[in-house]
Write an enzyme that holds these catalytic residues in place. Structure first.
Site, PDB file in Angstrom:
ATOM      1  N   THR A  72       0.836  -1.206   0.000  1.00  0.00           N
ATOM      2  CA  THR A  72       0.000   0.000   0.000  1.00  0.00           C
ATOM      3  C   THR A  72       0.869   1.254   0.000  1.00  0.00           C
ATOM      4  OG1 THR A  72      -1.720  -1.205   1.190  1.00  0.00           O
ATOM      5  CG2 THR A  72      -1.828   1.202   1.282  1.00  0.00           C
ATOM      6  N   SER A 198       5.191  -6.386  -2.370  1.00  0.00           N
ATOM      7  CA  SER A 198       4.947  -6.509  -0.930  1.00  0.00           C
ATOM      8  C   SER A 198       5.506  -7.832  -0.417  1.00  0.00           C
ATOM      9  CB  SER A 198       3.437  -6.446  -0.694  1.00  0.00           C
ATOM     10  OG  SER A 198       3.160  -6.732   0.658  1.00  0.00           O
ATOM     11  N   GLY A 199       6.220  -7.766   0.717  1.00  0.00           N
ATOM     12  CA  GLY A 199       6.889  -8.950   1.259  1.00  0.00           C
ATOM     13  C   GLY A 199       5.961 -10.099   1.590  1.00  0.00           C
ATOM     14  N   HIS A 200       4.807  -9.781   2.223  1.00  0.00           N
ATOM     15  CA  HIS A 200       3.998 -10.888   2.752  1.00  0.00           C
ATOM     16  C   HIS A 200       3.267 -11.696   1.687  1.00  0.00           C
ATOM     17  CE1 HIS A 200      -0.243  -9.174   2.987  1.00  0.00           C
ATOM     18  NE2 HIS A 200       0.444  -8.079   2.718  1.00  0.00           N
ATOM     19  N   CYS A 324     -17.729  -8.822   3.973  1.00  0.00           N
ATOM     20  CA  CYS A 324     -18.726  -8.391   4.945  1.00  0.00           C
ATOM     21  C   CYS A 324     -18.380  -6.988   5.426  1.00  0.00           C
ATOM     22  CB  CYS A 324     -18.736  -9.373   6.108  1.00  0.00           C
ATOM     23  SG  CYS A 324     -20.156  -9.143   7.150  1.00  0.00           S
TER      24      CYS A 324
HETATM   25  N1  PLP Z   1      -1.990  -4.424  -4.324  1.00  0.00           N
HETATM   26  C1  PLP Z   1      -2.484  -5.650  -4.507  1.00  0.00           C
HETATM   27  C2  PLP Z   1      -2.775  -6.130  -5.891  1.00  0.00           C
HETATM   28  C3  PLP Z   1      -2.719  -6.476  -3.409  1.00  0.00           C
HETATM   29  O1  PLP Z   1      -3.232  -7.700  -3.590  1.00  0.00           O
HETATM   30  C4  PLP Z   1      -2.441  -5.986  -2.114  1.00  0.00           C
HETATM   31  C5  PLP Z   1      -2.740  -6.809  -0.919  1.00  0.00           C
HETATM   32  O2  PLP Z   1      -3.610  -7.643  -0.924  1.00  0.00           O
HETATM   33  C6  PLP Z   1      -1.897  -4.694  -1.985  1.00  0.00           C
HETATM   34  C7  PLP Z   1      -1.695  -3.945  -3.108  1.00  0.00           C
HETATM   35  C8  PLP Z   1      -1.556  -4.128  -0.647  1.00  0.00           C
HETATM   36  O3  PLP Z   1      -0.378  -4.727  -0.128  1.00  0.00           O
HETATM   37  P1  PLP Z   1      -0.076  -4.652   1.444  1.00  0.00           P
HETATM   38  O4  PLP Z   1      -1.005  -5.605   2.111  1.00  0.00           O
HETATM   39  O5  PLP Z   1       1.352  -5.069   1.553  1.00  0.00           O
HETATM   40  O6  PLP Z   1      -0.287  -3.242   1.859  1.00  0.00           O
END
Ligand code: PLP
Length: 389
Positions: A72, A198-200, A324
């Site tokens: 994000t 994004s790492g996770h 939800c």
């Molecule tokens: N963009 C996409 C396509 C995602 O799937 C996600 C998370 O689900 C994000 C951005 C946001 O990443 P983060 O959870 O690391 O903020």
């Protein structure tokens, strides 16, 4: 009961190798990388190693990688930097199916006076480059289009879109949070100016991400303060997680070609079996251009939430196409943009796999799903009618 985790687009487990690499930096090596003593210097070198590993996975140069706190933040930073780089331009182009990290930031910019165009997608969730060309104008500051969709798994033609924008000298950002580590990306060949990850989503911990900014592209920091990340992102570095992200990227690079085949094999087995054994089921998304680990399937005459709850009783984790919000079911904006009818959106389930899933787990889901769907359909008047026919 053993958990069967098929929700890897939401988040992934940390790889054991990644955890091993990061733990010393949470225990003994707790210094600040900006400190002048040896302790600090050691950490600084590890951060630079991580930067090279992230760059290595993407075909980028290390100095093109900025560490952030999440996908994000990378998305917000890219958009903010873009509009600040060309302050006289007030038009932003994105798509209707982006993640809220992009969509809601665009809404924020719209409140600040920017004009935002949201490109439509086809019934398969695919984006047509001609639609993009139609809406480009002299006032366009940036185009932000995702690499791969988190819900449908659809992969946009980023190379083709990038070429169109490069020819016209328009900044191009891609949210590659779902693509990095799942499909090959080579930024030496790919004409994008900024890319978020994004790492996770690739077996590193939550709370770390990165933004690629092409050398020579104008950049304005979003988080302002100290000199960290060469003044491009202030704040004392999340050392252990940055090191973890580096290791996760190295692992992803080593395993990628085999994993693509492995995951596609599992996903296709699951998908084909469910389509065969559950009547009135259909795939949402462009089957010719999809992430290898993702399938989004609608089961008519059943509620996705009900399916999830039943699967949860068997230890199976997946996700549904409706969220939800304040007690009511909000249908997915992605499936709505694809023109999927509301009844099918409410009956949609996303399974997303990772390298830690096995064929035995897929077989278990294949065994459990058909009776679950049948049982739930018995509870709905439309479902009962349908079963009778
Ligand atoms: N963009 C996409 C396509 C995602 O799937 C996600 C998370 O689900 C994000 C951005 C946001 O990443 P983060 O959870 O690391 O903020």
């Amino acid at each position: 009961m053993k958990t069967i985790y098929f929700d890897n687009n939401a988040t992934t487990p940390i790889a054991p190798e990644v955890l091993d690499e990061m733990l010393p930096y949470l225990r003994e090596l707790y210094g600040n990388p900006s400190s002048m003593h040896t302790f600090g210097g050691q950490l600084h070198r590890k951060i630079e190693e991580a930067r090279s590993r992230v760059a290595g996975l993407l075909g980028a140069e290390p100095e093109e990688i900025i560490f952030t706190s999440c996908g994000t933040e990378s998305d917000n930073t890219a958009l903010m930097s873009a509009v600040e780089s060309v302050p006289h331009k007030k038009h932003i182009i994105t798509s209707r199916v982006e993640h809220p990290a992009v969509l809601n930031f665009c809404k924020y910019l719209a409140r600040k006076g920017y004009r935002v165009t949201y490109l439509p997608v086809s019934k398969q969730g695919q984006l047509n480059g001609d639609e993009l060309v139609k809406v480009l104008d002299e006032d366009t500051a940036v185009v932000s289009l995702m690499y791969a969709n988190n819900e449908s798994g659809v992969v946009f033609p980023v190379a083709e879109l990038g070429e169109m924008l490069k020819e016209r000298g328009i900044l191009f950002h891609t949210d590659a949070v779902q693509a990095v580590g799942k499909i090959p990306i080579d930024l030496k060949k790919l004409p994008v100016d900024m890319l978020s990850l994004s790492g996770h989503k690739l077996h590193a911990p939550k709370g770390v991400g990165a933004l690629y900014v092409r050398k020579g592209a104008r950049f304005h920091p979003y988080i302002i303060g100290g000199h960290q990340e060469h003044g491009r992102r202030a704040g004392t570095e999340n050392v252990a997680s940055i090191i973890a992200l580096g290791k996760a990227c190295e692992l992803a690079g080593d395993k990628l070609s085999k994993e693509v085949i492995y995951l596609k094999g599992l996903r296709d087995k699951l998908e084909n079996a469910l389509l065969k054994s559950c009547p009135d089921a259909r795939i949402n998304g462009d089957v010719n251009s999809r992430l290898p680990n993702t399938t989004n399937i609608s089961f008519e005459y059943v509620e996705g939430e009900a399916i999830l709850l039943r699967l949860n009783e068997f230890g199976i984790c997946a996700s549904s196409g409706s969220a939800c919000t304040s007690g009511s079911l909000e249908p997915s904006h992605v499936l709505r943009a694809m023109g999927v009818p509301a009844t099918l959106i409410h009956g949609s389930i996303r399974f997303s796999l990772s390298r830690y899933n096995t064929e035995a787990e897929v077989d278990k889901v294949i065994e459990i799903m058909p009776p679950v769907i049948k049982e739930l359909r018995q509870l709905s008047p439309f479902g009962r009618e349908r079963i009778k026919k």
